[in-house]
Design an enzyme around this catalytic site. Structure first.
Site, short mmCIF file in Angstrom:
data_model
loop_
_atom_site.label_atom_id
_atom_site.label_comp_id
_atom_site.label_asym_id
_atom_site.label_seq_id
_atom_site.Cartn_x
_atom_site.Cartn_y
_atom_site.Cartn_z
N VAL A 132 11.09 24.40 -58.08
CA VAL A 132 11.19 22.96 -58.31
C VAL A 132 10.83 22.27 -56.99
O VAL A 132 11.22 22.73 -55.91
CB VAL A 132 12.61 22.55 -58.76
CG1 VAL A 132 12.60 21.10 -59.25
CG2 VAL A 132 13.11 23.47 -59.86
N GLU A 133 10.10 21.17 -57.06
CA GLU A 133 9.51 20.54 -55.89
C GLU A 133 10.45 20.34 -54.69
O GLU A 133 10.08 20.63 -53.56
CB GLU A 133 8.86 19.19 -56.27
CG GLU A 133 7.56 19.32 -57.03
CD GLU A 133 7.75 19.23 -58.53
OE1 GLU A 133 8.66 19.91 -59.06
OE2 GLU A 133 7.01 18.46 -59.18
#
Length: 554
Positions: free
Chosen positions: A348-349
């Protein structure tokens, strides 16, 4: 001494002057110093100061009705507001009021990619003029198009600029913005020396780099930290300190964690999100993954899963990757249902690796991740092509393979992490419905059945905004597929090429006639795997099992 650093909220915020550039951490509500944001606005409403502020964030410290969006809700109603003159925000989709102010040209709005802005903080903290990167070439971030400006006043003012540079005959982009005078950050605990931890936060984000950027020469500014707890000197384990004491000027204790210090939009605190506890994987936890309620979406997600499992078989290892919003989020659920989760190490970023990634207002955090790293370092995995693949959604695609993921004439959400992930990943599988609008699509016995098609074309000659450049991807040697429930396209030097169609449909009537342009059609046009077009998942599992067994992965 901390006695000089832990102060009342107004005492801390009083260092912010009219016209200052204020950097604020926050990916949605995670790491967002919501108490500081709201109190700063209250000061302005009571005194008229500070005013004329320019705000920069690594993402957007808000969800609808909370954080910075709550501020913009009130500012939108005040036509004469002079609290905020402009913002640099990679994503504004969680702030409907800010989107309206952008469209109405009320303040300057700039939107670089999340990874670009996150890197930028680290670069200016190192004394460099900005960020040099190839990300954005050929897209709206390119100065030959919009240069990252989201409205006309931003194009005119150019407070934040993107410049085209030639280095050894290659094109590069230089991203610049005003450096922060003040930083508002968030952590969990501060000790009496001023060392800050993030032990109960969902990730580290860009908190350290934002503080460093505010402290960098030639004009060192102030850093204010919102915290939950104050600890005695020398009681915090050294390795828990994320921001060391010399970088923090003031600390403010949040009076109510439920109101001002939530780990994400839906959770006040949860040790599974902060990485303190790894929960046993259960059906209850897996039920948090988004599940498709339309077979159309399941088909496209299934085709992406096939592609990833083929790649795992080719590389003979689990895959390091990223799944974007839209149809790609269903790939994780599908992998879990069929027993392939161990072959996908998903990211996830803002920093989590593995675990169960949450969506909606909780997007950015994951339940029981195997690792959490700072956001700039996560984006190095994307921009450097360290990941094996990415699957991202789309709203529009043109004949050159350019992609618009989310912009419409009435919605300016910002690019989010999309430009960096799509530009850097060596393999990107864009996935979405072939058309938009009301539709009735079924599948059974190995065939696709289109009872009613959507009336909105998504394969268009002109895009509202180009956020992914097909020609740039070709130049960089990327492997790009565009996957829908009825057709699969590949990016070539000539643009889009149709390489697969669903069984049971007519290529001219159901595919080409529903596009604004005619794509190249492969001489050996194939049929999408029939296993995708059954109501149950057993045929898909059997098909993928065969791929993995042949590679020795099962």
């Amino acid at each position: 001494m901390l006695s000089n650093k832990v102060v009342g909220v107004r005492d801390a915020l009083s260092v912010i002057k009219d016209g200052d550039v204020v950097a604020i951490s926050g990916f949605n509500l995670t790491t967002a110093p919501e108490y500081l944001i709201l109190e700063l606005f209250e000061m302005y409403k009571e005194t008229g100061h500070p005013n004329n502020l320019f705000i920069i964030s690594d993402t957007l410290p808000a969800v609808p009705g909370r954080g910075l969006d709550k501020v913009f809700e009130e500012l939108y109603e005040d036509k004469n507001q002079n609290f905020i003159r402009g913002v640099l925000m990679p994503f504004i989709g969680w702030s409907p009021a800010l989107m309206k102010m952008t469209l109405e040209n009320r303040i300057e709005v700039y939107s670089y990619a999340i990874g670009t802005t996150s890197y930028w903080f680290r670069e200016v903290a190192s004394g460099r003029p900005g960020l040099l990167t190839k990300v954005g070439l050929g897209t709206f971030l390119d100065p030959r198009i919009d240069g990252g400006a989201s409205n006309e006043i931003a194009k005119e003012k150019k407070t934040c600029k993107v410049e085209l540079m030639d280095i050894n005959g290659e094109e590069w982009l230089m991203y610049t913005a005003p450096t922060p005078d003040v930083a508002l950050i968030r952590g969990t605990t501060i000790d009496t020396d001023g060392n800050l931890t993030m032990t109960e936060e969902g990730f580290y984000g860009t908190v350290l780099n934002i503080a460093q950027a505010a402290k960098a020469q030639p004009n060192p500014g102030k850093v204010i930290a919102q915290v939950k707890y104050v600890a005695r000197k020398d009681t915090i384990p050294t390795r828990d300190v994320v921001v060391p004491a010399p970088l923090i000027d003031y600390a403010v204790v949040s009076p109510d964690a439920d109101k001002y210090h939530r780990v994400s939009g839906s959770y006040v605190t949860d040790p599974r999100l902060s990485g303190q506890v790894k929960a046993q994987k259960t059906k209850e936890l897996e039920s948090l993954l988004p599940t498709p309620d339309k077979i159309r979406d399941r088909i496209a997600a299934g085709r992406v899963l096939i592609e990833t499992m083929r790649l795992a078989a080719q590389l003979k290892k689990p895959l390091f990757g990223n799944l974007g919003i839209g149809i790609p989020v269903y790939v994780s659920w599908l992998a879990g249902e069929l027993g392939y989760s161990d072959l996908l190490a998903l990211t996830v970023e803002p920093g989590p690796v593995g675990g169960i990634a949450l969506v909606g207002q909780d997007f950015g955090v994951a339940i029981s991740p195997q690792a959490i790293i700072p956001m700039p370092d996560m984006f190095s995995n994307y921009e450097g092509g360290i990941i094996d693949f990415a699957s991202l959604g789309f709203m529009q695609i043109d004949d050159k393979g350019n992609v618009n993921p989310s912009y419409s004439p009435v919605r300016v959400s910002g690019p989010g992490g999309f430009p960096v992930i799509s530009a850097g990943s060596p393999r990107t599988f864009f996935a979405g419905g072939f058309t938009a609008g009301k539709f009735d699509i079924e599948a059974d016995n190995g065939k696709l059945i289109i009872k009613q098609d959507g009336n909105i074309t998504k394969f268009n000659k002109e895009l509202v905004k180009i956020v992914f450049s097909g020609p740039q991807a070709v130049k960089s040697g990327k492997h790009i597929l565009y996957i829908t429930e009825r057709a699969v396209f590949q990016l070539t030097e000539k643009g889009l090429k149709l390489i697969e169609i669903a069984p049971g449909i007519d290529v001219e009537k159901d595919v080409i006639a529903k596009m604004d342009f005619k794509p190249e059609v492969a001489d050996d046009l194939k049929t999408m795997p029939e296993c995708l077009f059954y109501k149950d998942l057993d045929p898909l599992k059997d098909y993928i099992d065969g791929i993995l067994k042949d590679a020795g992965l099962l």
